[in-house]
Scaffold this active site. Structure first.
Site, PDB file in Angstrom:
ATOM      1  N   GLY A  69      11.534  -6.305   7.587  1.00  0.00           N
ATOM      2  CA  GLY A  69      10.158  -6.662   7.263  1.00  0.00           C
ATOM      3  C   GLY A  69      10.085  -7.569   6.052  1.00  0.00           C
ATOM      4  O   GLY A  69      10.930  -8.448   5.864  1.00  0.00           O
ATOM      5  N   LYS A  74       0.805  -1.218   0.000  1.00  0.00           N
ATOM      6  CA  LYS A  74       0.000   0.000   0.000  1.00  0.00           C
ATOM      7  C   LYS A  74       0.837   1.266   0.000  1.00  0.00           C
ATOM      8  O   LYS A  74       1.857   1.354   0.668  1.00  0.00           O
ATOM      9  CB  LYS A  74      -0.891   0.006   1.233  1.00  0.00           C
ATOM     10  CG  LYS A  74      -1.957  -1.058   1.158  1.00  0.00           C
ATOM     11  CD  LYS A  74      -2.853  -0.982   2.346  1.00  0.00           C
ATOM     12  CE  LYS A  74      -4.014  -1.961   2.170  1.00  0.00           C
ATOM     13  NZ  LYS A  74      -4.859  -1.996   3.342  1.00  0.00           N
ATOM     14  N   GLY A  85       9.737  -2.186  11.300  1.00  0.00           N
ATOM     15  CA  GLY A  85       9.186  -0.863  11.637  1.00  0.00           C
ATOM     16  C   GLY A  85      10.280   0.162  11.882  1.00  0.00           C
ATOM     17  O   GLY A  85      10.171   1.318  11.462  1.00  0.00           O
TER      18      GLY A  85
HETATM   19  P1  AMP Z   1       4.404  -3.915   2.848  1.00  0.00           P
HETATM   20  O1  AMP Z   1       4.217  -4.498   4.225  1.00  0.00           O
HETATM   21  O2  AMP Z   1       3.644  -2.671   2.600  1.00  0.00           O
HETATM   22  O3  AMP Z   1       5.874  -3.829   2.478  1.00  0.00           O
HETATM   23  O4  AMP Z   1       3.730  -4.944   1.852  1.00  0.00           O
HETATM   24  C1  AMP Z   1       4.188  -6.244   1.694  1.00  0.00           C
HETATM   25  C2  AMP Z   1       3.109  -7.051   1.045  1.00  0.00           C
HETATM   26  O5  AMP Z   1       2.794  -6.478  -0.198  1.00  0.00           O
HETATM   27  C3  AMP Z   1       3.486  -8.476   0.766  1.00  0.00           C
HETATM   28  O6  AMP Z   1       2.731  -9.317   1.612  1.00  0.00           O
HETATM   29  C4  AMP Z   1       3.114  -8.678  -0.698  1.00  0.00           C
HETATM   30  O7  AMP Z   1       2.413  -9.873  -0.936  1.00  0.00           O
HETATM   31  C5  AMP Z   1       2.220  -7.495  -0.978  1.00  0.00           C
HETATM   32  N1  AMP Z   1       2.181  -7.107  -2.397  1.00  0.00           N
HETATM   33  C6  AMP Z   1       3.206  -6.766  -3.191  1.00  0.00           C
HETATM   34  N2  AMP Z   1       2.791  -6.526  -4.437  1.00  0.00           N
HETATM   35  C7  AMP Z   1       1.462  -6.726  -4.461  1.00  0.00           C
HETATM   36  C8  AMP Z   1       0.454  -6.638  -5.465  1.00  0.00           C
HETATM   37  N3  AMP Z   1       0.749  -6.319  -6.737  1.00  0.00           N
HETATM   38  N4  AMP Z   1      -0.822  -6.905  -5.110  1.00  0.00           N
HETATM   39  C9  AMP Z   1      -1.130  -7.242  -3.846  1.00  0.00           C
HETATM   40  N5  AMP Z   1      -0.226  -7.325  -2.847  1.00  0.00           N
HETATM   41  C10 AMP Z   1       1.052  -7.078  -3.153  1.00  0.00           C
END
Ligand code: AMP
Length: 398
Positions: A355, A199, A378
């Site tokens: 992470g 996100k 974090g």
């Molecule tokens: P974050 O914690 O914001 O770094 O997000 C990590 C997560 O983003 C991981 O669990 C991935 O599976 C997810 N992610 C990465 N690319 C995508 C995508 N195109 N659609 C959905 N989830 C995603």
């Protein structure tokens, strides 16, 4: 580093109280799934023992609620640490109280004691002064080596520093801060930041903090699709944070005004459902059909990232390029891990924030080929956002 470190203080015959980060993943059978954080704390512990000091270690493990429970006990960690150090590691069944005080008083130079999970007491997260004072009473010197919790002002990371002097950084904390400071402060150029993850809301501050500093910014992962929607590109059922579209528009304007090179995906791997066994295809980002969703970057995008990072001297990466947890959508993240490994071999400093991206690098076996993989999710994120970490700020300055 302006913060005092373990090298700046006398350790001989001192009781050295170390906040370590032994918050390791455990299997359902109560064994340690990944001991990286324990291994990374060994240089600090060995330094104390080699200097003739006593090492009193404290940590949290998981998120226990409502007091002690076997599930979150650090006892297996004490045992594993003993194996790694090839010596006995004493264990205190509570981190505070009469029994622990007596145990601490009985220790001799060369001894190691691990206290039970700090979070079995709610006072730890509440940063309770009386609790912090009791912990502080066990030591003559306080060392914070728990980078992974440095972004939290808890009793053992921040409150404690009001009751014990000196307060210094351990070697893991020092290493983390030196690498991350280089990334946000004084990078060798060209400097490329690669930001991914689910996100935009989780990474907005990182993008805003790094944008003025980078030569190239690569945006991948799920969040790229909110940027595409902000440019009126249809993205099918891909992940979009509708309420963040105005923010993405604003960021795109900032990006344009900054005159930095920003790379968004040009192609992607799409699936007809959120499932590893879904039907999948590679398409340009502008051609995602209704009912399909992008779950990874495509090969052309990976090639573009490879070209953009070819001469880089510093690369920072935070956030996977796709849903790497599913093998059919892990290739983009794997390619970026390979790109960082190649860059490291060519003399670049490469840094992976903790992470999910750190987990991906470990899962894919690239950890040893990257300059620094952070142990703090974090904490590294907040550092890259330009925020002060309370656990670091509370330590003595040189
Ligand atoms: P974050 O914690 O914001 O770094 O997000 C990590 C997560 O983003 C991981 O669990 C991935 O599976 C997810 N992610 C990465 N690319 C995508 C995508 N195109 N659609 C959905 N989830 C995603």
């Amino acid at each position: 580093m302006e913060t005092m470190t373990i090298d700046d203080v006398e350790l001989k015959e001192k009781r050295v109280l170390v906040r370590v980060d032994f918050n390791v993943p455990m299997t359902e059978h109560g064994t340690i799934a990944d001991d990286k954080r324990i291994v990374e704390s060994l240089p600090t512990i060995r330094k104390i023992l080699d200097s003739g000091g006593i090492a009193i270690l404290m940590s949290h493990l998981g998120r226990p609620k409502g007091g002690p429970s076997a599930e979150f006990s650090l006892k297996p960690v004490a045992k594993h640490l003993g194996t790694l150090l090839s010596s006995t590691v004493h264990f205190a069944h509570d981190c505070v109280g009469e029994g622990t005080r007596k145990l601490v008083a009985s220790l001799k130079p060369g001894d190691v004691l691990l206290l039970e999970n700090l979070r079995f007491h709610a006072e730890e997260e509440k940063n309770d002064p009386a609790f912090a004072k009791e912990l502080a009473s066990y030591g003559d010197v306080y060392v914070n080596d728990a980078f992974g919790t440095a972004h939290r002002a808890h009793a053992s990371t921040e409150g404690i520093t009001k009751f014990i002097k000196p307060c210094v950084a351990g070697y893991l904390m020092k290493k983390e801060i030196e690498y991350l400071t280089q990334a946000v402060g004084n990078p060798k150029r060209p400097y490329v930041a690669i930001v991914g993850g689910a996100k935009i809301s989780g990474k907005i501050d990182v993008i805003q903090n790094l944008l003025p500093k980078v030569d190239v910014l690569v945006i991948g992962g799920g969040m790229a699709f909110t940027f595409f929607r902000a440019q009126d590109v249809e993205v099918g059922d891909s992940l979009v944070e509708v309420e963040k579209i105005p923010l993405a528009k604003k960021l795109l304007e900032e990006i344009k005004a900054s005159r930095r090179r920003v790379i968004l995906p040009v192609d992607c791997v799409i699936a007809d459902k959120f499932d590893n066994n879904a039907q999948r295809r590679v398409v340009p980002v502008t051609k995602i059909p209704v009912g399909w969703r992008a779950l990874d970057i495509g090969p052309e995008t990976a090639q573009l990232i490879r070209l953009e990072t070819k001469n880089a001297k510093t690369i920072v990466w935070n956030g996977p390029m796709g849903v790497f947890e599913m093998s059919n959508f892990a290739n983009g993240t794997l390619e970026v891990a390979k790109i960082l490994a190649e860059a490291t071999r060519n003399g670049a400093t490469t840094i992976v924030g903790g992470g999910d991206s750190a987990a991906a690098v470990a899962q894919m076996g690239f950890e040893a080929q990257i300059s620094h993989v952070s142990t703090g999710g974090g904490a590294s994120l907040e550092f890259l956002e330009g925020k002060q970490l309370p656990g670091l700020a509370a330590l003595d300055k040189k």
